[in-house]
Design an enzyme around this catalytic site. Structure first.
Site, PDB file in Angstrom:
ATOM      1  N   LYS A  84      18.443  66.915  51.631  1.00  0.00           N
ATOM      2  CA  LYS A  84      18.490  67.137  53.073  1.00  0.00           C
ATOM      3  C   LYS A  84      19.479  68.222  53.499  1.00  0.00           C
ATOM      4  O   LYS A  84      19.321  68.845  54.558  1.00  0.00           O
ATOM      5  CB  LYS A  84      18.830  65.830  53.785  1.00  0.00           C
ATOM      6  CG  LYS A  84      17.713  64.802  53.774  1.00  0.00           C
ATOM      7  CD  LYS A  84      16.573  65.200  54.684  1.00  0.00           C
ATOM      8  CE  LYS A  84      15.578  64.061  54.854  1.00  0.00           C
ATOM      9  NZ  LYS A  84      14.499  64.415  55.806  1.00  0.00           N
ATOM     10  N   SER A 143      14.353  62.826  45.003  1.00  0.00           N
ATOM     11  CA  SER A 143      14.824  63.467  46.228  1.00  0.00           C
ATOM     12  C   SER A 143      16.193  63.005  46.692  1.00  0.00           C
ATOM     13  O   SER A 143      16.850  63.711  47.467  1.00  0.00           O
ATOM     14  CB  SER A 143      13.808  63.245  47.348  1.00  0.00           C
ATOM     15  OG  SER A 143      13.597  61.863  47.571  1.00  0.00           O
TER      16      SER A 143
END
Length: 409
Positions: A61, A311
């Site tokens: 992110k 992720s």
């Protein structure tokens, strides 16, 4: 950045992703690519893990958040930024803002894990707790933006964010030039869309598979309808991909560029997290383990080499404990059993001896004597056992019954 337009929404190009990479130089790490021998054997082709769980702030992110905030005009930076997130996006925005000298306010749900709240504050953001679910938190952040003039930083529905996430795709092509399949988790779709933009322009032969949690899979009905469709009650342990509606910008890119979207259940997510921990020695959150969960299912049509994108690794320790126990139970390596025995001295020791002889490791024992359902000379025992698989669980049931114990299902 300047973006081309797809339909009524701005889109993202390879040049945008390359520009984002220049902006991220010295900010985001080029994360490691690790080979997984165990997964390679299961899939029947080489499998590599792209370790974004080792990125700064613990997830990908940071990439998109930094690119978005770095692209703001001076007057926008002066007004500050605001975001809403249960964890990963919050930390990405907090660190990016700190690095760029921009004040950040992050709204988080009231039930957000304490480690994620503390990390977001440590990265320099002001945290405000509001709402029980992310939708309520999101509304509060948008209201704050309207009242104060702060710029709202969306977690996935903005071209600059997608361009930043797309830098993962450029790294994959450089670290594994022979890649044939990329598997990536999907919530709103920003990461998958960004990777697809970067990869498909340079290597259109590479197949990209998106993965969603079955209880929060908004993309399959959306793709079928040709437009983003909202789910009423998305539910999954994988909070990083628990999104009720695809973003408009990533949806258009996913529809055009992602080859397939698969769904995985909670059992598969738990098993994947456990596999990452035991076999790859990597702490991965459930959302980050979703590509591995997909590889544990039907993989006969997946061509290797395969790159699975891990992720994120920001998992709450309490959730991790629960998920690991769930995953062990799903694999038959953890068994909870209740049984009745005669309430006399030495009865529990005799039971434990039976279990020891059957090679079961006792983790916990709960002993109940005062229950109206029990006879005067009976006791009920609940045991949590570490076992060796489904066959061992079945064997333990047989051994206990042959020893004369009443097993309560």
């Amino acid at each position: 950045m300047n973006h081309r337009t797809a339909g009524s929404f701005p889109s993202v190009t390879l040049d945008d992703v390359r520009g984002a990479r220049k902006m991220l130089a010295g900010v985001a790490r080029v994360t490691a690519m690790e080979t997984s021998r165990h997964l390679s054997e299961l899939v029947g082709a080489p499998v590599l893990l792209k370790c974004e769980n080792l990125q700064r702030t613990g997830s990908f992110k940071l990439r998109g958040a930094y690119v978005r905030i770095a692209g703001l005009l001076p007057e926008e930076r002066a007004a500050g930024v605001v975001a809403a997130s249960a964890g990963n996006h919050a930390q990405g925005v907090a660190l990016a803002s700190s690095l760029l000298g921009v004040h950040a306010t992050v709204f988080m749900p009231q039930g957000a894990p304490l480690p994620k709240i503390s990390a977001t504050e440590d990265y320099g953001a002001q945290v405000r707790l509001h709402g029980q679910v992310v939708d309520e938190t999101l509304a509060a952040a948008q209201e704050y933006a309207a009242e104060t003039g702060a710029v709202f930083i969306h977690p996935f529905d903005h071209p600059d964010v997608i361009a930043g996430q797309g830098t993962v795709g450029l790294e994959i092509l450089e670290q594994c030039p022979q890649v044939r399949t990329i598997v990536v988790g999907m919530g709103g779709g920003g990461l998958a869309a960004g990777i697809a933009v970067a990869v498909k322009e340079l290597r259109p032969d590479v197949r990209i598979i998106g993965v969603q949690a079955a209880g929060s899979a908004a993309y399959p009905p959306s793709l079928a309808a040709g437009r983003p469709v909202a789910l009423e009650h998305p539910a999954t342990m994988a909070d990083g991909i628990r999104v009720g509606r695809p973003g408009d910008v990533p949806f258009a890119l996913v529809d055009e560029l992602v080859d397939e979207v698969r769904t995985v259940g909670e059992d598969a997510l738990s098993a994947a997290l456990l596999l990452c921990l035991e076999r790859a020695k990597l702490v991965v959150e459930p959302a980050g383990a979703s590509p591995v969960a997909a590889l544990l299912g039907g993989t006969g049509d997946i061509e290797g080499p395969v790159v699975a994108v891990l992720s994120g690794g920001n998992v709450d320790p309490v959730l991790l404990q629960r998920v690991l126990r769930y995953g062990m139970a799903a694999q038959g390596r953890y068994l909870a059993v209740r049984l009745r025995l005669t309430d006399r001295p030495g009865a529990l020791a005799t039971l434990l001896g039976v279990l020891s002889a059957a090679d079961a490791n006792v983790l916990d024992v709960s002993h109940v004597r005062t229950d109206p359902r029990l006879g005067l000379a009976e006791a009920e025992v609940e045991l949590h056992l570490e076992t060796k698989g489904p066959a061992h669980c079945a064997e333990l049931g047989r051994v206990l019954r042959e020893a004369g114990y009443t097993v309560i299902d």
